[in-house]
Motif scaffolding. Structure first.
Motif, PDB file in Angstrom:
ATOM      1  N   ASP A 184       4.289 -12.255  -0.932  1.00 47.63           N
ATOM      2  CA  ASP A 184       5.099 -13.137  -1.765  1.00 47.63           C
ATOM      3  C   ASP A 184       5.265 -12.495  -3.135  1.00 47.63           C
ATOM      4  N   ILE A 185       6.505 -12.342  -3.602  1.00 45.34           N
ATOM      5  CA  ILE A 185       6.752 -11.685  -4.881  1.00 45.34           C
ATOM      6  C   ILE A 185       6.022 -12.396  -6.017  1.00 45.34           C
ATOM      7  N   ARG A 186       5.809 -13.693  -5.896  1.00 46.20           N
ATOM      8  CA  ARG A 186       5.103 -14.430  -6.944  1.00 46.20           C
ATOM      9  C   ARG A 186       3.629 -14.052  -7.013  1.00 46.20           C
ATOM     10  N   ARG A 187       3.143 -13.380  -5.963  1.00 40.09           N
ATOM     11  CA  ARG A 187       1.764 -12.904  -5.923  1.00 40.09           C
ATOM     12  C   ARG A 187       1.694 -11.400  -6.185  1.00 40.09           C
ATOM     13  N   CYS A 188       2.758 -10.853  -6.783  1.00 40.15           N
ATOM     14  CA  CYS A 188       2.807  -9.439  -7.118  1.00 40.15           C
ATOM     15  C   CYS A 188       2.761  -9.239  -8.629  1.00 40.15           C
ATOM     16  N   LEU A 189       2.141  -8.134  -9.052  1.00 42.58           N
ATOM     17  CA  LEU A 189       2.151  -7.729 -10.454  1.00 42.58           C
ATOM     18  C   LEU A 189       3.078  -6.534 -10.594  1.00 42.58           C
ATOM     19  N   VAL A 190       4.113  -6.669 -11.413  1.00 45.71           N
ATOM     20  CA  VAL A 190       5.018  -5.566 -11.721  1.00 45.71           C
ATOM     21  C   VAL A 190       4.504  -4.866 -12.969  1.00 45.71           C
ATOM     22  N   VAL A 191       4.315  -3.549 -12.878  1.00 39.12           N
ATOM     23  CA  VAL A 191       3.822  -2.744 -14.001  1.00 39.12           C
ATOM     24  C   VAL A 191       4.930  -1.803 -14.422  1.00 39.12           C
ATOM     25  N   GLU A 192       5.404  -1.940 -15.655  1.00 37.74           N
ATOM     26  CA  GLU A 192       6.606  -1.257 -16.126  1.00 37.74           C
ATOM     27  C   GLU A 192       6.465  -0.792 -17.569  1.00 37.74           C
ATOM     28  N   ASP A 193       7.242   0.237 -17.921  1.00 34.33           N
ATOM     29  CA  ASP A 193       7.249   0.734 -19.302  1.00 34.33           C
ATOM     30  C   ASP A 193       8.563   0.471 -20.025  1.00 34.33           C
ATOM     31  N   ALA A 194       9.549  -0.110 -19.337  1.00 34.05           N
ATOM     32  CA  ALA A 194      10.894  -0.229 -19.912  1.00 34.05           C
ATOM     33  C   ALA A 194      11.411  -1.664 -19.821  1.00 34.05           C
ATOM     34  N   PRO A 195      12.219  -2.073 -20.805  1.00 30.63           N
ATOM     35  CA  PRO A 195      12.775  -3.435 -20.786  1.00 30.63           C
ATOM     36  C   PRO A 195      13.544  -3.761 -19.512  1.00 30.63           C
ATOM     37  N   ALA A 196      14.325  -2.810 -18.999  1.00 27.86           N
ATOM     38  CA  ALA A 196      15.117  -3.085 -17.793  1.00 27.86           C
ATOM     39  C   ALA A 196      14.224  -3.409 -16.609  1.00 27.86           C
ATOM     40  N   GLY A 197      13.115  -2.672 -16.457  1.00 29.68           N
ATOM     41  CA  GLY A 197      12.208  -2.918 -15.348  1.00 29.68           C
ATOM     42  C   GLY A 197      11.477  -4.234 -15.479  1.00 29.68           C
ATOM     43  N   LEU A 198      11.054  -4.567 -16.698  1.00 32.46           N
ATOM     44  CA  LEU A 198      10.381  -5.854 -16.907  1.00 32.46           C
ATOM     45  C   LEU A 198      11.333  -7.020 -16.690  1.00 32.46           C
ATOM     46  N   SER A 199      12.594  -6.850 -17.100  1.00 33.29           N
ATOM     47  CA  SER A 199      13.587  -7.877 -16.840  1.00 33.29           C
ATOM     48  C   SER A 199      13.762  -8.083 -15.337  1.00 33.29           C
ATOM     49  N   ALA A 200      13.765  -6.982 -14.582  1.00 30.61           N
ATOM     50  CA  ALA A 200      13.871  -7.070 -13.125  1.00 30.61           C
ATOM     51  C   ALA A 200      12.678  -7.802 -12.537  1.00 30.61           C
ATOM     52  N   ALA A 241      12.675 -11.427 -10.587  1.00 30.17           N
ATOM     53  CA  ALA A 241      12.157 -11.533  -9.220  1.00 30.17           C
ATOM     54  C   ALA A 241      11.070 -12.599  -9.095  1.00 30.17           C
ATOM     55  N   ASN A 242      10.614 -13.138 -10.245  1.00 30.56           N
ATOM     56  CA  ASN A 242       9.522 -14.122 -10.299  1.00 30.56           C
ATOM     57  C   ASN A 242       8.151 -13.506 -10.046  1.00 30.56           C
ATOM     58  N   ALA A 243       8.014 -12.215 -10.368  1.00 27.14           N
ATOM     59  CA  ALA A 243       6.714 -11.557 -10.308  1.00 27.14           C
ATOM     60  C   ALA A 243       5.969 -11.757 -11.622  1.00 27.14           C
ATOM     61  N   GLN A 244       4.671 -11.519 -11.608  1.00 28.82           N
ATOM     62  CA  GLN A 244       3.901 -11.410 -12.840  1.00 28.82           C
ATOM     63  C   GLN A 244       4.178 -10.018 -13.427  1.00 28.82           C
ATOM     64  N   THR A 245       4.106  -9.888 -14.747  1.00 32.38           N
ATOM     65  CA  THR A 245       4.543  -8.633 -15.363  1.00 32.38           C
ATOM     66  C   THR A 245       3.522  -8.102 -16.362  1.00 32.38           C
ATOM     67  N   LEU A 246       3.393  -6.781 -16.365  1.00 28.58           N
ATOM     68  CA  LEU A 246       2.550  -6.089 -17.330  1.00 28.58           C
ATOM     69  C   LEU A 246       3.331  -4.905 -17.886  1.00 28.58           C
TER      70      LEU A 246
END
Length: 228
Positions: free
Chosen positions: A163-179, A183-188
């Motif tokens: 489930d995407i809501r149970r995923c952590l997205v790890v990103e260095d750029a605004p575009a990736g964090l916006s994505a 997607a309703n993921a958690q973000t770092l």
């Protein structure tokens, strides 16, 4: 409350992410390829006759940037040129601090990469950095729309069976964090390519060295965030 104030508040109260999988960006997150990327795009700008072009739009696909910068009749030529230049220039690309230990701590079926690179470019850069190709990796040529569209992260979650809501997205750029947020993921967010105040994420860190991973057999991943 502004987005930046919201990010700062979450940083101050951050403890542990409770997730089932981690979806990493590649460039600027797992590998340091910024200098090589900027060299290639600077040369590309010169070859395309774009005077004084300076590459600052990290996190977007090459096709997106070409469409923004070049008139339609020359786009195929422009995309072919930057594709070749980026694949050929891998000098200085390396894994970022903390990456080997972090990836070793996460079971291989619990993480993958979602990148704005094409498959060929990702392979070249990962080989230069000594980074293995994970199962279920998502590259730019596997999606219809790149970041900031959530399509890539949603596809990665489906491939991992999570489930995407149970995923952590790890990103260095605004575009990736916006994505990731879309997607309703958690973000770092990880600073370096961009400063902390440009990264709208649940938590922002300066280095992946600040992350710890623990897990009980069959349980979720507990991604801890330590102070610097």
């Amino acid at each position: 409350m502004t987005d930046r104030a919201h990010t700062r508040l979450l940083q101050e109260s951050a403890g542990t992410f409770d997730v089932d999988a981690v979806l990493f960006d590649l460039d600027g997150t797992l590998i340091d390829s910024t200098v090589a990327t900027e060299r290639a795009w600077t040369f590309w700008g010169e070859r395309m006759g774009i005077a004084g072009y300076r590459h600052t739009a990290h996190g977007l696909t090459a096709q997106t940037l070409v469409n923004q910068l070049v008139d339609e009749p020359r786009r195929a030529e422009a995309l072919e040129l930057i594709t070749r230049l980026e694949i050929e220039d891998t000098r200085g690309i390396r894994q970022k601090d903390g990456v080997p230990a972090l990836l070793a701590a996460i079971p291989p079926e619990k993480w993958t990469i979602v990148t704005s690179c094409t498959r060929e470019l990702a392979r070249a850069r990962m080989a230069a950095a000594g980074l293995d190709w994970p199962e279920h990796m998502v590259t730019a040529d596997q999606v219809t729309t790149g970041k900031p569209s959530p399509e890539g992260f949603l596809l990665a979650a489906r491939r991992l069976g999570t489930d995407i809501r149970r995923c952590l997205v790890v990103e260095d750029a605004p575009a990736g964090l916006s994505a990731g947020r879309s997607a309703n993921a958690q973000t770092l967010g990880v600073t370096g390519t961009y400063a902390a105040d440009a990264l709208n994420a649940d938590v922002v860190v300066a280095s992946l060295n600040q992350l710890t991973v623990s897990r009980q057999p069959g349980g979720p991943l507990l991604i801890g965030v330590q102070d610097r």
